[in-house]
Write an enzyme that holds these catalytic residues in place. Structure first.
Site, PDB file in Angstrom:
ATOM      1  N   CYS A 138       5.127  -4.108  -2.611  1.00  0.00           N
ATOM      2  CA  CYS A 138       5.578  -2.632  -3.018  1.00  0.00           C
ATOM      3  C   CYS A 138       5.949  -1.916  -1.937  1.00  0.00           C
ATOM      4  CB  CYS A 138       4.465  -2.065  -3.708  1.00  0.00           C
ATOM      5  SG  CYS A 138       4.832  -0.389  -4.315  1.00  0.00           S
ATOM      6  N   CYS A 141       5.013   1.752  -2.227  1.00  0.00           N
ATOM      7  CA  CYS A 141       3.547   1.994  -1.767  1.00  0.00           C
ATOM      8  C   CYS A 141       3.181   1.945  -0.372  1.00  0.00           C
ATOM      9  CB  CYS A 141       2.800   0.907  -2.609  1.00  0.00           C
ATOM     10  SG  CYS A 141       2.954   0.707  -4.287  1.00  0.00           S
ATOM     11  N   ASP A 142       3.771   0.950   0.277  1.00  0.00           N
ATOM     12  CA  ASP A 142       3.491   0.720   1.835  1.00  0.00           C
ATOM     13  C   ASP A 142       4.525   1.024   2.736  1.00  0.00           C
ATOM     14  OD1 ASP A 142       0.992  -0.152   0.581  1.00  0.00           O
ATOM     15  OD2 ASP A 142       1.798  -2.173   0.292  1.00  0.00           O
TER      16      ASP A 142
END
Length: 317
Positions: A138, A141-142
């Protein structure tokens, strides 16, 4: 011998990720007496994430397991019951709906499905060991953690091109490794990625090994170029696997409407084609796949379930 079905619950929830646990909190507060069934990984995929930096209310970030533990404690505080087990079959043709864990049968008036979607991985020996330590599925997300670094994106579809383009906001360079000589992505996404000077492509190439360990994290990948048979190491700080997700919906086939990928189809919110059955989180969301959006849909599913139960009460009066 199969056991008799247990007492009918007002609400049964399948899955203990952010969608399932948020649904449990709201259902319990609404006095819908929820029972939540979780599998062998309580808390879902977030428990494999070391730091969640984009969940509101945690300015310093929060450990994935810690966040899910707190959600479960909150659900328990309001009266949610929990059972561990793998659902083996369901019967949704009529109420009460029936859910089996092996020979154990559970019944409910409303069912909230929050079983999530599992990322497709490469099948390499250490990819799970390095998950959250340089291996990610993701970019949203990261990606923030890779400012000024080099990353590799594996895949050639829409998701891979979206991830690669998004990562250029942070990373110095993005290398896309694709096993074919053409992309499967839609033309606009392909054009945007090809025109981005921070992105280079390795065609007809597969990742054969992720380099690194738990202490140092990802340090690179070893790739194989199929036409030539040549192997090469590409130094990088992160590997984003973008080859799709598989929704955990196998046991609902033939009973609930799904799209071609197997995601549950919901109408406008969290309602499935069967009244009283709701879906929340990644099991019905192929686009966002965020903890906060999953939690939001869990909230909606629980409120809808409560309203559905109120309608049943009105009919019985």
């Amino acid at each position: 011998m199969p056991q008799a079905c247990k007492a009918i619950r007002e609400t049964l929830i399948l899955g203990s990720g952010p969608a399932g646990l948020t649904a449990a909190i709201y259902a319990a507060r609404g006095r819908c007496c929820p029972l939540l069934i979780h599998g062998q990984q309580p808390g879902g995929q977030l428990t494999t994430t070391t730091v969640i930096d984009n969940f509101p209310g945690f300015p310093e970030g929060v450990d994935g397991t810690a966040l899910m533990d707190r959600m479960q404690e909150q659900a328990e505080r309001f009266g949610t019951d929990f059972v561990e087990g793998e659902v083996t079959r369901v019967e949704l043709a009529k109420r009460p709906f029936k859910v089996w864990l092996g020979d154990e049968c559970y019944q409910c008036q409303t069912l909230i499905i929050a079983t999530g979607a599992s990322p497709r991985m490469l099948g390499l020996p250490n990819e799970w060991e390095l998950y959250g330590r340089g291996v990610s599925v993701c970019a949203t997300c990261d990606g923030f953690f890779y400012k000024g670094k080099k990353v590799v994106v594996v895949g050639g579809g829409d998701t891979a091109m979206e991830e690669a383009s998004f990562l250029t906001r942070f990373a110095d360079h993005v290398t896309v490794v694709h096993r074919r000589d053409t992309l499967r992505a839609s033309p606009p996404l392909e054009k945007r990625a090809r025109e981005n000077k921070k992105i280079t492509f390795r065609w007809e190439t597969v990742v054969t090994e992720i380099l690194g360990d738990k202490q140092s994290g990802v340090t690179g990948v070893r790739v194989l170029h199929h036409p030539s048979g040549e192997e090469e190491e590409i130094p990088c700080d992160g590997v984003f696997i973008a080859i799709g997700h598989t929704p955990n919906t196998k046991i609902f086939k033939g009973q609930l409407e799904m799209d071609p990928e197997g995601y549950l189809i919901t109408r406008g919110n969290c309602e499935t084609n069967i009244p009283g059955v709701f879906a929340a989180g990644d099991v019905q969301d192929a686009h966002f796949r965020q903890a906060i959006t999953a939690a939001g849909s869990g909230c909606m599913a629980a409120i809808l379930a409560e309203r559905y139960l109120e309608g049943l009460d009105d009919q019985e009066e």
